[in-house]
Design an enzyme around this catalytic site. Structure first.
Site, PDB file in Angstrom:
ATOM      1  CD  GLU A 149     -30.891 -35.253   7.438  1.00 45.11           C
ATOM      2  OE1 GLU A 149     -30.297 -36.353   8.198  1.00 45.11           O
ATOM      3  OE2 GLU A 149     -29.955 -34.785   6.875  1.00 45.11           O
ATOM      4  CD  GLU A 265     -28.021 -28.837   5.953  1.00 44.00           C
ATOM      5  OE1 GLU A 265     -27.098 -30.054   5.666  1.00 44.00           O
ATOM      6  OE2 GLU A 265     -28.778 -29.019   6.860  1.00 44.00           O
TER       7      GLU A 265
END
Ligand code: XIL
Length: 355
Positions: A149, A265
């Site tokens: 991220e 995920e």
């Protein structure tokens, strides 16, 4: 049911296994690895959880046990106990172990948040963390999410300045080392364990064209500069309302990099408005099943076989999904219900893996 069959049936129930008409499990029918993110406490203390992980999945990600704050609680102290539990379980059960994650703005221990130093000392912390962890797990991890991220949805690097009001959004690494902290992290990881596959991982790529573009540009830049990178992780924390076109575009674009592609995920939220009175009814279940099947079908369609690193779900059952805590509302985002029984969306997922 004859006598033998009925005692076998009771045995299954006693062992806490799911008994259903389906004889095979996800890992038996999938043409690539199927994984889940796990937590060592539940693995050791919940039989239903452990049975599902053991039977259904052949790739393991640690939910939190390998994050910076878990492994490196003080500047001069590493603690591998929890991480080792997950990694040893995976290896003992012949499952692929995917490391998550070396560098992430949300996983700083207190000492790191408070650290004051020049850029050389920040770089030294980055290098020491990555290399100590990679050396400890050398030969055990098939792959790692090296950086997680690093971009905002608008495609800019995550920095303190652009989102300074929210402390958890700071990326101290960017602020102290500039954009090249990402390349450094990949280089340090590769130096410490040249045999492990290195991934960049991020969320919302199916929803943010600017972020997707920035990630692809980073890969192109890494390739030109000879920075080692082997894969991209698309987190895919999506919902029943996520636009199918966005999922297709993201998969098509990342496939073009030629890197391994991991849906890393996956969960599919149904409670899109965080409504505490929502009922998980048949029409929500049907929409969710459709979306799970769609993700698998599109992954198989757009990602060439040799780039299919697999699909990992974030957590195991609706009882342990992080989303419930995160949004402080009910949700049912996973393939197994609160009693670790297969759901309708499990069947949809299973069938699209099996095709
Ligand atoms: C989440 C965990 O599931 C939670 O238990 C923890 O409190 C916060 O982090 N993107 C990621 C994961 O890359 O590491 C996050 O995991 C979920 C979002």
């Amino acid at each position: 049911m004859n006598c033998f069959k009925s005692s076998l049936f009771s045995l299954f129930l006693l062992a806490g296994f799911t008994v259903s008409a389906q004889e095979k499990t996800l890992q038996m029918v999938a043409p690539f690895k199927v994984g889940c993110a796990i937590n060592p406490f539940l693995l050791n203390n919940n039989k239903g959880y452990k049975a599902v992980v053991s039977n259904e999945f052949n790739s393991i990600t640690a939910e939190n046990a390998l994050k910076f704050y878990s492994l490196h609680p003080k500047r001069d102290e590493f603690n591998f106990a929890m991480g080792d539990t997950v990694v040893n379980y995976a290896l003992a059960n012949k499952k692929r172990m995917h490391g998550h994650c070396l560098v992430w703005h949300e996983s700083a221990p207190k000492w790191l948040n408070e650290f004051v130093g020049d850029s050389a000392s920040w770089d030294n912390i980055l290098k020491t963390h990555i290399q100590t962890v990679l050396q400890h797990y050398k030969g055990k991890m098939t792959s790692w999410d090296v950086v997680n991220e690093a971009f905002f949805d608008d495609g800019n690097f995550r920095t303190e300045k652009t989102n300074g009001t929210n402390k958890s959004n700071k990326t101290y690494w960017y602020n102290h080392l500039g954009a090249d902290y990402i390349a450094h992290a990949f280089q340090y990881a590769h130096e410490a364990d040249p045999s492990t596959l290195l991934f960049y991982n991020d969320y919302n790529q199916e929803n943010s064209p600017a972020k997707l573009k920035a990630i692809i540009a980073m890969v192109t830049d890494f390739k030109q500069r000879g920075i080692p990178i082997h894969g991209l992780g698309l987190q895919m924390h999506i919902s029943i309302n996520t636009k199918n076109e966005g999922i297709i575009t993201a998969l098509k674009e990342v496939a073009k990099t030629g890197l391994l592609i991991h849906i890393s995920e996956l969960d599919i939220s149904v409670n899109t408005h965080h409504d505490s009175t929502l009922v998980y009814n048949d029409s929500l279940k049907a929409l969710q099943s459709e979306k799970f099947a769609f993700v698998v079908e599109q992954y198989r369609k757009w990602i060439p076989k040799k780039q299919q690193y697999g699909i990992t779900c974030w957590n195991v059952s609706d009882a342990d999904s992080w989303l419930v805590k995160w949004h402080k509302s009910n949700d049912w985002p996973l393939l197994f219900d609160k009693n670790y029984q297969r759901k309708e969306c499990y069947t949809a997922f299973y069938n699209s893996l099996k095709k």
